[in-house]
Enzyme design. Sequence first.
Site, mmCIF file in Angstrom:
data_model
loop_
_atom_site.group_PDB
_atom_site.id
_atom_site.type_symbol
_atom_site.label_atom_id
_atom_site.label_comp_id
_atom_site.label_asym_id
_atom_site.label_seq_id
_atom_site.Cartn_x
_atom_site.Cartn_y
_atom_site.Cartn_z
ATOM 1 N N ALA A 182 0.798 -1.224 0.000
ATOM 2 C CA ALA A 182 0.000 0.000 0.000
ATOM 3 C C ALA A 182 0.830 1.271 0.000
ATOM 4 O O ALA A 182 0.456 2.272 -0.625
ATOM 5 C CB ALA A 182 -0.930 -0.018 1.208
ATOM 6 N N ASN A 261 1.882 -10.111 -1.332
ATOM 7 C CA ASN A 261 2.980 -10.726 -2.080
ATOM 8 C C ASN A 261 3.664 -11.853 -1.311
ATOM 9 O O ASN A 261 4.796 -12.222 -1.620
ATOM 10 C CB ASN A 261 4.018 -9.674 -2.481
ATOM 11 C CG ASN A 261 4.851 -10.126 -3.659
ATOM 12 O OD1 ASN A 261 4.363 -10.805 -4.555
ATOM 13 N ND2 ASN A 261 6.123 -9.752 -3.669
ATOM 14 N N SER A 319 8.179 -0.659 -5.070
ATOM 15 C CA SER A 319 9.261 0.274 -4.775
ATOM 16 C C SER A 319 9.739 -0.047 -3.353
ATOM 17 O O SER A 319 8.968 -0.581 -2.549
ATOM 18 C CB SER A 319 8.788 1.731 -4.868
ATOM 19 O OG SER A 319 7.977 2.102 -3.768
ATOM 20 N N GLU A 396 11.268 -3.082 -8.989
ATOM 21 C CA GLU A 396 11.324 -2.165 -7.853
ATOM 22 C C GLU A 396 11.742 -0.803 -8.386
ATOM 23 O O GLU A 396 12.860 -0.630 -8.867
ATOM 24 C CB GLU A 396 12.324 -2.659 -6.805
ATOM 25 C CG GLU A 396 12.007 -4.009 -6.188
ATOM 26 C CD GLU A 396 11.062 -3.913 -5.006
ATOM 27 O OE1 GLU A 396 10.678 -2.768 -4.649
ATOM 28 O OE2 GLU A 396 10.724 -4.957 -4.439
#
Length: 452
Positions: A182, A261, A319, A396
């Site tokens: 999030a 994930n 990220s 990423e």
Amino acid sequence: MRLLLLASLLAAPLLTGVAALPSRQDEEATVSYSGFKVYRINTLGRTPEVQDKLSALSSYEQWHQDAGHLDVLIAPDEAAAFEGLGLDYRVMHQDLGTSISAESPVANKKKRQDDPLAWFETYHNYEDHIQYFRDLHDAFPNNSEMVSSGKSYQGRDIFGIHLWGPGGPGKPAVLYHGTVHAREWITAPVVEYITLQLINGYNAGNNQTKSFLDRYDYYIFPFVNPDGFVYTQTTDRLWRKNRQPPPSDAANATCLGRDINRNWEHGWDSNPRGSSTNPCSQTYRGAAPGDSPENAGLDAFVRQVRDRQGIKLYIDWHSYGQYLLFPFGYAETLYAPELGKWTKAASMISETIRDSSDAATTYTFGGSGATLYATSGSAPDHVYSVGRAEWSFTIELRDTGRFGFVLPPEQIRPAAEEMWAGQRVLFSLLDETFFDGVGAAQVYQQQGVAAA
């Protein structure tokens, strides 16, 4: 008080031995990070020593870890104690609260009407993102549709857009998942930018863009964790997981959220370092694979696309750190047979991103478990192994540790532009008739189109 919450969770460590983030209920007041600092510690060759020194603190939170660094969040009244530990560090955020205020979503609808790219100058509220995708569909009405993989735990639609070229839908699929975690706000605008470029390029008759949609269907989901994203905007900017309660019989039954994930079926419980069984952990994998509604719906969609048309490329957008990673995440020394092809492609993508960026942005690439850290139950492993994707990546995005999760708005557009350049190379390489290990410029030249 946040410090007390952190201290109370020191008995619930992450896999790295770092205190887990606190869980909060929906009715709690907005979490303030005023005065909190974020430090980057040089851990190269000294990780046990660093973690031993950190254990002297009353509380701290891990933001990020790679082979040479550990980024940690420190409360105001612990800053002096941290700085007295004798660690090799630098400050990422002098006052995290101030940094968060600077990235707050801004309404600039009038400016966006005059300049469509103004959308990428600021972050946006969730409802505005929904409308943005509706606008994208309206700009490509004969070659797109809004799609859904189901509902989140709190009932939000996991929406996306499906794009196709001439001859109608049904070609091998390119599948994107954004905002899996999030707090990783940069992922949604990057995939929105790529979607916009595909539509605008096709409508403008750009030969290269048309060639992509000639060969592939695109399924782009900007928010696979919508509940968590909304929570980062209303309550806690650093929330990571979804907002699902743990099983009622869990030892820590007050800690909310599953890590989307770590909840995929393939490799779910294959590596104890790759996820956590503790509901308070940032990497809590759930009580069973696919036991979050988000993952159940996404998995069903993956299998549907696999059986109907096949998956050419899957990308899980995250990220930060600037990495191009591929299976497998759950095993540090297990590699897919496509490793050589993926490595050559990643090298070319990284080269293109670096050359296209004013900041000479560099992306590191390699097998996920070997290059970064173990991640069991991760999406790229599952979509490769179960979804049979020919190419499966984790990307990423920016940056490498100057700002981390709280990336300034002025970096949104550069991050998106450089990644669009990299994706054009990747799309060109998916058809192996174009893949012979040459440089990115030659790939464009083979297609007879300009690189721009």
